[in-house]
Enzyme design. Structure first.
Site, PDB file in Angstrom:
ATOM      1  N   SER A 176      31.273  23.951 -25.687  1.00 12.14           N
ATOM      2  CA  SER A 176      30.550  23.682 -26.929  1.00 12.14           C
ATOM      3  C   SER A 176      31.547  23.441 -28.055  1.00 12.14           C
ATOM      4  CB  SER A 176      29.591  24.840 -27.243  1.00 12.14           C
ATOM      5  OG  SER A 176      28.787  24.540 -28.358  1.00 12.14           O
ATOM      6  N   THR A 177      31.536  24.262 -29.095  1.00 14.47           N
ATOM      7  CA  THR A 177      32.417  24.057 -30.241  1.00 14.47           C
ATOM      8  C   THR A 177      33.882  24.042 -29.811  1.00 14.47           C
ATOM      9  OG1 THR A 177      30.819  25.224 -31.626  1.00 14.47           O
ATOM     10  CG2 THR A 177      33.012  24.870 -32.549  1.00 14.47           C
ATOM     11  N   HIS A 203      27.753  20.494 -25.552  1.00 19.22           N
ATOM     12  CA  HIS A 203      26.752  20.472 -26.614  1.00 19.22           C
ATOM     13  C   HIS A 203      27.129  19.393 -27.624  1.00 19.22           C
ATOM     14  CE1 HIS A 203      26.038  25.007 -25.674  1.00 19.22           C
ATOM     15  NE2 HIS A 203      25.395  24.219 -24.826  1.00 19.22           N
ATOM     16  N   MET A 296      30.578  28.712 -29.234  1.00 19.30           N
ATOM     17  CA  MET A 296      29.873  29.842 -29.810  1.00 19.30           C
ATOM     18  C   MET A 296      28.635  30.191 -28.990  1.00 19.30           C
ATOM     19  SD  MET A 296      28.568  30.255 -33.753  1.00 19.30           S
ATOM     20  CE  MET A 296      27.193  29.125 -33.580  1.00 19.30           C
ATOM     21  N   ASP A 299      25.605  30.438 -23.987  1.00 18.60           N
ATOM     22  CA  ASP A 299      25.110  29.468 -23.016  1.00 18.60           C
ATOM     23  C   ASP A 299      26.141  29.278 -21.905  1.00 18.60           C
ATOM     24  OD1 ASP A 299      23.477  27.578 -21.813  1.00 18.60           O
ATOM     25  OD2 ASP A 299      24.304  25.914 -22.983  1.00 18.60           O
TER      26      ASP A 299
END
Length: 354
Positions: A176-177, A203, A296, A299
């Site tokens: 993600s991030t 993401h 973050m 998930d």
């Protein structure tokens, strides 16, 4: 949060600059300490104001966002979030910015994307909070654009590793991030002769995943594409989950295929890493090789635990090289990870398990 997060907004358009500032100021934990309309002034104000986070436009007069970013990362590095427009040029510039040291990006409020103003607002606030205090990676050398002709078919760093050409392993990666820049590095370092398919959930807003897949394809020895429903997974190929759907693996008489479906967000996301990893656990069992990386939240943590329970091999990116040590931290704390390694070691560890 004892102190407000100080943000410098760098944006050419007065209207968009006001919109971004208003969105950020709507959160009690964030303070916009300055706004500027070009990259050259951004360098000066970064040194003067010392913000915690910078949002950066790309197309600006006097000095564009890419040149400003490179200077900031070299001289007084801060977490920089790029504000991107959904065009071919905008996407290419955005992914180049990630290679230069930007930690993440979001679509501009004016972008032609399938996100509402509220969704973009929530995403911007979430990104600012998630990258606050994160470690900024300063590239060791200037990053050069890599054309498909420069990369495809050439030997790469891990070419001397022993690779089994008859492996049945299927690789899954969730991030993600901070993930886009990390994935660019991993895909560049995947060696020629890599026999397995690689399925990725990153993401990322709808519309950008196809451009991201094209970027990965140009810089990797793998054939990389945005996944489509019914795709048969092939050796030496990469499949990026589209921003609008969950992605699962399904057994089929002709081989494993990809299924896409729209539904509720799982673990707060669509596409969800948990959805992919859970399907790989059931479909591949001990042939699943899954990697959970920077990001973050949590998930992917439950999904990778399922992979381990089914006999698959699990790898997590370490804290030191993660922009946000979140999802991977949860997975490690759950006892779901076989190896915790740095970003640069991930391709090598994948190869060792084939």
């Amino acid at each position: 949060m004892p102190n407000k997060i100080k943000v410098l907004v760098v944006e050419d358009s007065p209207l968009v600059r006001k919109i971004i500032s208003d969105i950020l100021e709507s959160d009690p934990d964030i303070e916009v300490v300055g706004t500027v309309n070009n990259g050259k002034t951004a360098i000066y104000r970064n040194n003067e104001l010392n913000p915690d986070v910078i949002t950066m436009d790309i197309e600006m007069p006097i000095m564009d966002g890419l040149e400003s970013l490179r200077n900031i990362i070299r001289t007084n590095p801060k977490p920089v979030i790029m504000m991107s427009v959904l065009t071919q040029h905008g996407a290419e510039a955005t992914f180049k910015a990630l290679e230069y040291g930007a930690v993440d990006f979001i679509p501009k409020p004016s972008s032609n994307v399938s996100l509402s103003t509220r969704e973009i607002s929530n995403l911007l606030i979430e990104k600012v909070k998630s990258v606050y205090g994160c470690k900024v990676t300063v590239p060791h050398e200037e990053v050069k654009s890599i054309s498909e002709g420069d990369r495809k078919g050439k030997n790469v760093k891990l070419r001397e590793e022993s690779i089994k050409d008859d492996t049945k392993k299927i690789v899954g990666i969730g991030t993600s991030t901070g993930g886009p820049a990390a994935l660019l590095k991993i895909f560049k370092d995947i060696p020629n002769g890599f026999p397995s398919p690689v399925l990725v959930v990153q993401h990322m807003p709808e519309g950008f995943t196809n451009a991201f897949a094209e970027r990965l394809n140009k810089s990797s020895s793998l054939n990389v594409k945005e996944a489509e429903d019914g795709d048969k997974i092939l050796p030496a190929s990469g499949y990026i989950a589209p921003g609008h759907s969950h992605m699962v693996l399904e057994n089929h008489r002709s081989g494993n295929i990809i299924r896409l479906y729209k539904g509720e967000k799982i673990s707060g996301h669509m596409p969800s890493i948990d959805v992919l990893f859970n399907s790989m656990a059931e479909t591949c069992e001990s042939n699943a090789l899954c990697v959970i990386m920077t990001g973050m939240g949590r998930d992917g943590a439950d999904g990778i635990s399922h992979v381990k329970e089914k006999g698959g091999y699990t790898i997590a990116q370490d804290e030191k090289t993660s922009v946000v040590y979140g999802m991977n931290r949860v997975a490690v704390q759950m006892g779901s990870i076989d190896e915790v390694v740095s970003l640069s070691e991930i391709p090598k560890k994948i190869v060792e398990q084939l």
